[in-house]
Design an enzyme around this catalytic site. Structure first.
Site, PDB file in Angstrom:
ATOM      1  N   SER A 227       5.988  -1.090  -4.941  1.00 44.11           N
ATOM      2  CA  SER A 227       5.968   0.079  -5.819  1.00 44.11           C
ATOM      3  C   SER A 227       4.714   0.881  -5.493  1.00 44.11           C
ATOM      4  O   SER A 227       3.778   0.358  -4.878  1.00 44.11           O
ATOM      5  CB  SER A 227       5.925  -0.359  -7.268  1.00 44.11           C
ATOM      6  OG  SER A 227       4.674  -0.965  -7.525  1.00 44.11           O
ATOM      7  N   LYS A 228       4.689   2.136  -5.954  1.00 45.00           N
ATOM      8  CA  LYS A 228       3.493   2.974  -5.720  1.00 45.00           C
ATOM      9  C   LYS A 228       2.263   2.240  -6.206  1.00 45.00           C
ATOM     10  O   LYS A 228       1.244   2.184  -5.541  1.00 45.00           O
ATOM     11  CB  LYS A 228       3.640   4.291  -6.495  1.00 45.00           C
ATOM     12  CG  LYS A 228       4.351   5.378  -5.745  1.00 45.00           C
ATOM     13  CD  LYS A 228       3.470   6.638  -5.705  1.00 45.00           C
ATOM     14  CE  LYS A 228       3.953   7.616  -4.666  1.00 45.00           C
ATOM     15  NZ  LYS A 228       5.199   8.288  -5.062  1.00 45.00           N
ATOM     16  N   HIS A 229       2.399   1.633  -7.391  1.00 42.54           N
ATOM     17  CA  HIS A 229       1.270   0.960  -8.018  1.00 42.54           C
ATOM     18  C   HIS A 229       0.774  -0.200  -7.133  1.00 42.54           C
ATOM     19  O   HIS A 229      -0.406  -0.323  -6.841  1.00 42.54           O
ATOM     20  CB  HIS A 229       1.708   0.454  -9.390  1.00 42.54           C
ATOM     21  CG  HIS A 229       0.677  -0.369 -10.073  1.00 42.54           C
ATOM     22  ND1 HIS A 229      -0.493   0.173 -10.549  1.00 42.54           N
ATOM     23  CD2 HIS A 229       0.610  -1.697 -10.319  1.00 42.54           C
ATOM     24  CE1 HIS A 229      -1.217  -0.789 -11.069  1.00 42.54           C
ATOM     25  NE2 HIS A 229      -0.570  -1.935 -10.947  1.00 42.54           N
ATOM     26  N   ALA A 231       1.513  -0.734  -3.913  1.00 45.38           N
ATOM     27  CA  ALA A 231       1.139  -0.281  -2.576  1.00 45.38           C
ATOM     28  C   ALA A 231      -0.274   0.303  -2.596  1.00 45.38           C
ATOM     29  O   ALA A 231      -0.976   0.289  -1.601  1.00 45.38           O
ATOM     30  CB  ALA A 231       2.131   0.753  -2.073  1.00 45.38           C
ATOM     31  N   ALA A 232      -0.648   0.832  -3.773  1.00 49.47           N
ATOM     32  CA  ALA A 232      -1.947   1.490  -3.853  1.00 49.47           C
ATOM     33  C   ALA A 232      -3.084   0.494  -4.062  1.00 49.47           C
ATOM     34  O   ALA A 232      -4.244   0.866  -4.021  1.00 49.47           O
ATOM     35  CB  ALA A 232      -1.927   2.510  -4.985  1.00 49.47           C
TER      36      ALA A 232
END
Ligand code: GLU
Length: 295
Positions: A227-229, A231-232
């Site tokens: 998820s973006k979260h 992956a970040a």
């Protein structure tokens, strides 16, 4: 035999996260195990996606992980004339053409370009696309095995020079891999389906084809794409050992007993065996391991 030259080519779109650490470490280990060189290239041609400060942050983090480029870092933002010359060569040989198609023009074709511009020529700047013709490209990936792609059906004529101006990723990467004499491309499996496009460009430009090895992709805890979260989640340059050990495990490699980064890396390079890297194109990210060891 040509001496081994590998590379890691991050785009400065954010901080170094676990997935990019795996690509950096995997390419570094393969280069070191082969007694070769390892070069970092900053792929900063897409100004709109660039996060200010990310390029320097990535280089600082790599250094904290003991992963320093053996040669000065090449920055794609400084190489537009070289890419323009490659475009000129392709266009001159009739392999590339101007195209005004927008994404919505391509909707009736399922997003696959129909090999001829269907938009009306206009005053705005065109993109340049490559004619893929009936090319079916096959290659042997050192991890994923034999891969083939029928470009016209699966990709269509693709953009090599963007409407906004500036070279597109596929062309820049091919020009630079050749300019830097890269013999071995080791990178994430998210780029597996770009490889046939790059091989076609190499053939049309008369450039050598490197060997390819695509590493498994880190997945989220639920087995889906990060998820973006997630992956970040940046890796911590102040405490590199836990993430390095997790990345080694992720790559199926033994984790040497060493309490210091340079020593861990040297031992890992000595023990490195590409055949141990999991073949599946995806594998779960060891968040649990990362968390257990970092807290
Ligand atoms: N710059 C690309 C990325 O960060 C990788 C390019 C490559 O390894 O070929 O996704």
């Amino acid at each position: 035999m040509t001496p081994y030259r590998g590379r890691f080519a991050p785009s400065p779109t954010g901080r170094l996260h676990f997935g990019s650490l795996v690509a950096a470490l995997g390419s570094w280990l393969a280069a070191r195990a082969a007694g070769g060189r390892w070069i970092v290239r900053m792929e900063d041609i897409d100004r709109a996606r660039e996060v200010p400060g990310a390029a320097d942050d990535i280089l600082r983090t790599l250094a904290a992980f003991g992963l320093d480029s053996d040669e000065p870092v090449l920055r794609q933002s400084e190489r537009e004339p070289v890419y323009a010359a490659a475009l000129h060569q392709l266009a001159g040989a009739g392999h590339a053409y101007r195209c005004w198609c927008s994404r919505s023009d391509l909707e009736p074709f399922g997003g696959i370009h129909p090999a001829t511009c269907v938009a009306r020529e206009s005053a705005r700047a065109p993109a340049w696309r490559l004619h893929v013709g009936d090319a079916v490209i096959g290659f042997d990936d050192a991890i994923q095995g034999h891969c083939t792609q029928a470009l016209a059906r699966e990709v269509g004529d693709f953009v090599i020079w963007r409407v906004e101006g500036g070279c597109a990723y596929q062309l820049a990467v091919v020009v630079d891999d050749a300019a830097q004499g890269i013999t071995d491309v080791v990178r994430g499996a998210d780029l597996l389906d770009s490889t046939p496009r790059q091989i076609l460009l190499q053939r049309l430009l008369g450039l050598p084809q490197p060997r390819y090895a695509h590493l498994p992709l880190a997945l989220g805890a639920d087995g889906r794409k990060l998820s973006k979260h997630e992956a970040a989640l940046p890796v911590d340059g102040a405490d590199p050992l836990p993430a390095l050990r997790a990345a080694l495990r992720f790559l199926g490699q033994p984790v040497p007993d060493a309490g210091e980064t340079a020593r861990l890396l040297a031992l890992a390079a000595r023990a490195f065996d590409l055949a141990r890297i999991p073949r599946n194109a995806t594998a779960p990210t060891p968040f649990a391991a990362l968390r257990k060891e970092t807290c």
